[in-house]
Scaffold this motif. Structure first.
Motif, PDB file in Angstrom:
ATOM      1  N   ASN A 175       0.782  -1.232   0.000  1.00 12.21           N
ATOM      2  CA  ASN A 175       0.000   0.000   0.000  1.00 12.21           C
ATOM      3  C   ASN A 175       0.818   1.290   0.000  1.00 12.21           C
ATOM      4  O   ASN A 175       0.333   2.319  -0.484  1.00 12.21           O
ATOM      5  CB  ASN A 175      -0.947   0.032   1.210  1.00 12.21           C
ATOM      6  N   LEU A 176       2.003   1.268   0.579  1.00 10.07           N
ATOM      7  CA  LEU A 176       2.686   2.544   0.802  1.00 10.07           C
ATOM      8  C   LEU A 176       3.959   2.732  -0.009  1.00 10.07           C
ATOM      9  O   LEU A 176       4.176   3.800  -0.577  1.00 10.07           O
ATOM     10  CB  LEU A 176       3.012   2.682   2.299  1.00 10.07           C
ATOM     11  N   LEU A 177       4.820   1.745  -0.040  1.00 12.74           N
ATOM     12  CA  LEU A 177       6.125   1.936  -0.679  1.00 12.74           C
ATOM     13  C   LEU A 177       5.994   1.912  -2.202  1.00 12.74           C
ATOM     14  O   LEU A 177       5.596   0.897  -2.784  1.00 12.74           O
ATOM     15  CB  LEU A 177       7.095   0.848  -0.222  1.00 12.74           C
ATOM     16  N   ALA A 178       6.336   3.039  -2.831  1.00 11.25           N
ATOM     17  CA  ALA A 178       6.252   3.164  -4.292  1.00 11.25           C
ATOM     18  C   ALA A 178       7.600   2.856  -4.924  1.00 11.25           C
ATOM     19  O   ALA A 178       8.234   3.689  -5.570  1.00 11.25           O
ATOM     20  CB  ALA A 178       5.782   4.572  -4.662  1.00 11.25           C
ATOM     21  N   ILE A 179       8.072   1.631  -4.688  1.00 13.85           N
ATOM     22  CA  ILE A 179       9.336   1.175  -5.260  1.00 13.85           C
ATOM     23  C   ILE A 179       9.056  -0.091  -6.059  1.00 13.85           C
ATOM     24  O   ILE A 179       8.401  -1.015  -5.565  1.00 13.85           O
ATOM     25  CB  ILE A 179      10.365   0.884  -4.143  1.00 13.85           C
ATOM     26  N   SER A 180       9.547  -0.139  -7.280  1.00 15.86           N
ATOM     27  CA  SER A 180       9.240  -1.286  -8.139  1.00 15.86           C
ATOM     28  C   SER A 180       9.914  -2.568  -7.645  1.00 15.86           C
ATOM     29  O   SER A 180       9.295  -3.623  -7.618  1.00 15.86           O
ATOM     30  CB  SER A 180       9.666  -0.985  -9.577  1.00 15.86           C
ATOM     31  N   GLY A 181      11.152  -2.472  -7.248  1.00 14.46           N
ATOM     32  CA  GLY A 181      11.873  -3.666  -6.828  1.00 14.46           C
ATOM     33  C   GLY A 181      11.837  -3.840  -5.328  1.00 14.46           C
ATOM     34  O   GLY A 181      12.701  -3.331  -4.606  1.00 14.46           O
ATOM     35  N   ILE A 182      10.823  -4.523  -4.812  1.00 10.88           N
ATOM     36  CA  ILE A 182      10.705  -4.731  -3.369  1.00 10.88           C
ATOM     37  C   ILE A 182      10.224  -6.157  -3.109  1.00 10.88           C
ATOM     38  O   ILE A 182       9.362  -6.677  -3.821  1.00 10.88           O
ATOM     39  CB  ILE A 182       9.761  -3.689  -2.725  1.00 10.88           C
ATOM     40  N   SER A 183      10.807  -6.803  -2.122  1.00 10.69           N
ATOM     41  CA  SER A 183      10.446  -8.177  -1.786  1.00 10.69           C
ATOM     42  C   SER A 183      10.744  -8.408  -0.311  1.00 10.69           C
ATOM     43  O   SER A 183      11.412  -7.597   0.339  1.00 10.69           O
ATOM     44  CB  SER A 183      11.233  -9.172  -2.645  1.00 10.69           C
ATOM     45  N   ASP A 184      10.232  -9.512   0.209  1.00  8.91           N
ATOM     46  CA  ASP A 184      10.494  -9.814   1.612  1.00  8.91           C
ATOM     47  C   ASP A 184      11.437 -11.015   1.706  1.00  8.91           C
ATOM     48  O   ASP A 184      11.411 -11.921   0.875  1.00  8.91           O
ATOM     49  CB  ASP A 184       9.188 -10.090   2.371  1.00  8.91           C
ATOM     50  N   ILE A 185      12.279 -11.010   2.726  1.00 12.61           N
ATOM     51  CA  ILE A 185      13.246 -12.089   2.948  1.00 12.61           C
ATOM     52  C   ILE A 185      13.166 -12.505   4.412  1.00 12.61           C
ATOM     53  O   ILE A 185      12.763 -11.712   5.279  1.00 12.61           O
ATOM     54  CB  ILE A 185      14.679 -11.646   2.594  1.00 12.61           C
ATOM     55  N   ASP A 186      13.577 -13.752   4.671  1.00 13.32           N
ATOM     56  CA  ASP A 186      13.541 -14.250   6.043  1.00 13.32           C
ATOM     57  C   ASP A 186      14.902 -14.769   6.509  1.00 13.32           C
ATOM     58  O   ASP A 186      15.011 -15.327   7.593  1.00 13.32           O
ATOM     59  CB  ASP A 186      12.483 -15.350   6.184  1.00 13.32           C
ATOM     60  N   ASP A 187      15.930 -14.619   5.677  1.00 19.46           N
ATOM     61  CA  ASP A 187      17.280 -15.087   6.008  1.00 19.46           C
ATOM     62  C   ASP A 187      18.144 -13.886   6.394  1.00 19.46           C
ATOM     63  O   ASP A 187      18.320 -12.952   5.592  1.00 19.46           O
ATOM     64  CB  ASP A 187      17.875 -15.822   4.813  1.00 19.46           C
ATOM     65  N   PHE A 188      18.681 -13.918   7.605  1.00 20.99           N
ATOM     66  CA  PHE A 188      19.491 -12.782   8.062  1.00 20.99           C
ATOM     67  C   PHE A 188      20.781 -12.645   7.236  1.00 20.99           C
ATOM     68  O   PHE A 188      21.182 -11.535   6.882  1.00 20.99           O
ATOM     69  CB  PHE A 188      19.837 -12.955   9.545  1.00 20.99           C
ATOM     70  N   ASN A 189      21.424 -13.783   6.914  1.00 18.65           N
ATOM     71  CA  ASN A 189      22.650 -13.719   6.114  1.00 18.65           C
ATOM     72  C   ASN A 189      22.378 -13.174   4.713  1.00 18.65           C
ATOM     73  O   ASN A 189      23.195 -12.441   4.149  1.00 18.65           O
ATOM     74  CB  ASN A 189      23.282 -15.111   6.017  1.00 18.65           C
ATOM     75  N   GLU A 190      21.223 -13.535   4.166  1.00 20.42           N
ATOM     76  CA  GLU A 190      20.859 -12.997   2.850  1.00 20.42           C
ATOM     77  C   GLU A 190      20.631 -11.489   2.929  1.00 20.42           C
ATOM     78  O   GLU A 190      20.992 -10.746   2.003  1.00 20.42           O
ATOM     79  CB  GLU A 190      19.586 -13.686   2.343  1.00 20.42           C
ATOM     80  N   SER A 191      20.065 -11.033   4.024  1.00 23.28           N
ATOM     81  CA  SER A 191      19.863  -9.588   4.164  1.00 23.28           C
ATOM     82  C   SER A 191      21.195  -8.842   4.248  1.00 23.28           C
ATOM     83  O   SER A 191      21.341  -7.734   3.716  1.00 23.28           O
ATOM     84  CB  SER A 191      19.015  -9.297   5.409  1.00 23.28           C
ATOM     85  N   ILE A 192      22.188  -9.463   4.894  1.00 22.01           N
ATOM     86  CA  ILE A 192      23.522  -8.846   4.964  1.00 22.01           C
ATOM     87  C   ILE A 192      24.124  -8.726   3.565  1.00 22.01           C
ATOM     88  O   ILE A 192      24.672  -7.677   3.176  1.00 22.01           O
ATOM     89  CB  ILE A 192      24.445  -9.678   5.866  1.00 22.01           C
ATOM     90  N   GLN A 193      24.017  -9.812   2.773  1.00 24.96           N
ATOM     91  CA  GLN A 193      24.548  -9.767   1.408  1.00 24.96           C
ATOM     92  C   GLN A 193      23.815  -8.739   0.559  1.00 24.96           C
ATOM     93  O   GLN A 193      24.417  -8.075  -0.291  1.00 24.96           O
ATOM     94  CB  GLN A 193      24.436 -11.156   0.760  1.00 24.96           C
TER      95      GLN A 193
END
Length: 530
Positions: A114-132
């Motif tokens: 509803n709010l973020l007007a960014i085309s490339g957005i996704s959710d992740i659940d891996d902390f190491n992947e978020s660091i990369q």
């Protein structure tokens, strides 16, 4: 037999190294639900990293939900972070009238949908992947009480514009070349091939550098075995750093000890698109404008992109010139030494008198004279390449004077040897893909000519030819279409037939060898009807 034993031993050694290193790969780690724990882990991970930015914010009307925004300064586009992320979290989330309330479970969905007007957005659940992802230029939004985080594509690296590559200049044809941005390079290829079957698969290589690498091919045209071989070899790469595509080339080539290249490279999108349409696979590496193409065949060394933009008669003439240049650059010093040392009786008498007069007073044998002149030329060429342009020109002038005039006047070399080396040098620049191979062939043939004359040249040439026929590039014979012989593929080798007559893709590269591999069949039919 020894070659087979060596290959098996090398395979077992590399397999052991790969298996032992696979344990070093980071395992999946869930994102902590507590925002305090997330902050502690981020602070610990990025300790002493002054370019790491972490912002703690409150979201919602009651401002009772804590979130963390994390990114690397310099790798993100600040306008997107400020206007689309910070403004949305601090202002829009409180002013926008939504049917849902912000809580630990619904905040991620509300922001994403509803709010973020960014085309490339996704959710992740891996902390190491978020660091990369943070290290790659993405911005990560951690939410208190949620095991998932939002990844926003905010990558924006400084890179140069699209320019004409210095290594592949053309008179007629596109002037654009690849840059150091892998995303821009993939877009340049997509611009040439507007086809949904053009596939880009991304992977990360280098344990320390985490370099983005893309495999590019046209599904249905590229051979499945080649695609799988490329993926398998890339996945087996175990190294700390991938700083340029040359690193990848050494890991994946079929004959790592060979002086002949079995992996091609180019800086031009139109060349890459042409090779993809023939059934090859391209490998893009972030941080370099050189794109690898496989399989790479020997016949590609005499081909240029401009051949397909000019009339076929002139293009065929230029290819014959390149073949002659390749032969002259490799054989001229060796043939000269063989003639002077062993076969001077076949030289016409007047020419022999001229040669004898020019060599009068020269203290070295013809072989030593040729060897020293070739070494001096290689040093001058290397100095001209490494030095800054103004200094490099001065080095070339000084080198030409020393090698050409002063060395002859001092009686160190003969006039004819200067002409032989000059011819060798000029012709070696006509076939750039063989620039790293020709010097070794030249030295081998020169030594053989000094020992056995023309017989030595014949024996070494035969060994080289047999070796070339034994080489393969990703399962494709290196000397195709000459060995094995594919008659239809000869249309685009030493000569090039008109474009409308090339209605089949190379047989050695096509995905369906027994089925339809029409390339320009419709164009051909239309041409005949006209």
């Amino acid at each position: 037999m020894f070659r087979t034993i060596f290959r098996k031993f090398n395979y077992l050694r590399l397999n052991s190294i790969n298996n032992s290193s696979n344990n070093d790969a980071p395992k999946k780690e869930n994102i902590p639900k507590s925002i305090k724990v997330v902050k502690e882990k981020l602070t610990q991970t990025f300790s002493e990293c002054s370019d790491f930015v972490i912002r703690e914010l409150d979201i919602g009307e009651k401002r009772d939900l804590r979130v963390i925004l994390a990114y690397i300064d310099g790798l993100v586009r600040k306008e997107i972070v400020d206007t689309e992320l910070l403004k949305t979290i601090l202002i829009d989330s409180r002013l926008t009238n939504l049917n849902q309330e912000f809580n630990k479970e619904s905040t991620l969905v509300i922001l994403k949908e509803n709010l973020l007007a960014i085309s490339g957005i996704s959710d992740i659940d891996d902390f190491n992947e978020s660091i990369q992802s943070i290290l790659s230029g993405d911005t990560i939004l951690y939410i208190d009480g949620n095991k998932k985080a939002l990844k926003a594509d905010t990558r924006a690296f400084e890179s140069r514009g699209v320019e004409e590559p210095d290594t592949e200049s053309v008179v007629r044809g596109p002037r654009e070349g690849f840059t150091e941005s892998i995303r821009l390079n993939s877009a340049l290829i997509r611009r040439k091939v507007k086809n949904v079957n053009l596939k880009f698969e991304t992977m990360t290589l280098g344990k320390q550098t985490n370099t983005d690498v893309m495999i590019c091919y046209i599904k249905g045209i590229a051979h499945e075995d080649v695609i799988e071989t490329v993926k398998r070899r890339l996945k087996k790469i175990n190294t700390d750093a991938i700083l340029e595509s040359g690193y990848i080339e050494e890991f994946i080539e079929d004959a790592p000890y060979s002086i002949f290249p079995t992996v091609g490279n180019t800086e031009k999108p139109d060349v890459t698109a042409g090779k993809l349409l023939e059934g090859r696979v391209a490998i893009l590496c972030d941080g370099t404008p050189f794109v690898l193409t496989v399989p790479y065949l020997f016949v590609e060394t005499i081909q240029a992109s401009e051949d397909y933009y000019s009339r076929f008669i002139f293009s065929s003439f230029l290819r014959i010139i390149r073949v002659l240049a390749l032969i002259l650059s490799t054989l001229t010093p060796a043939v000269y030494v063989a003639l002077i040392s062993f076969h001077h009786d076949i030289i016409p008498e007047k020419l022999m008198l001229t040669i004898a007069a020019s060599r009068e007073g020269v203290p070295f044998s013809t072989f030593v004279e040729a060897l020293l002149m070739i070494l001096a030329f290689e040093m001058l060429r290397e100095a001209g390449v490494r030095m800054p342009r103004p200094v490099g020109q001065a080095v070339s002038i000084v080198g030409a004077l020393v090698l050409g005039q002063q060395a002859v006047e001092a009686g160190l070399v003969s006039n004819l040897m200067v002409i032989v080396i000059a011819l060798t040098a000029i012709t070696s620049f006509i076939v750039p893909p063989m620039g790293g191979t020709i010097p070794f062939l030249r030295y081998a043939l020169l030594g053989a000519a000094n020992i056995l004359g023309f017989m030595g040249l014949f024996l070494v040439g035969e060994v080289i030819l047999i070796y070339l026929c034994s080489l393969r590039s990703f399962g494709v014979p290196y000397m195709a279409p000459f060995s094995p012989l594919y008659g239809m593929d000869l249309k685009d080798t030493f000569i090039r037939v008109p474009t409308w007559a090339m209605f089949k893709r190379p047989k050695s590269l096509t995905a369906n060898k027994n089925g339809d591999n029409s390339y320009r069949m419709k164009v051909n039919i239309r041409k005949k009807e006209d």
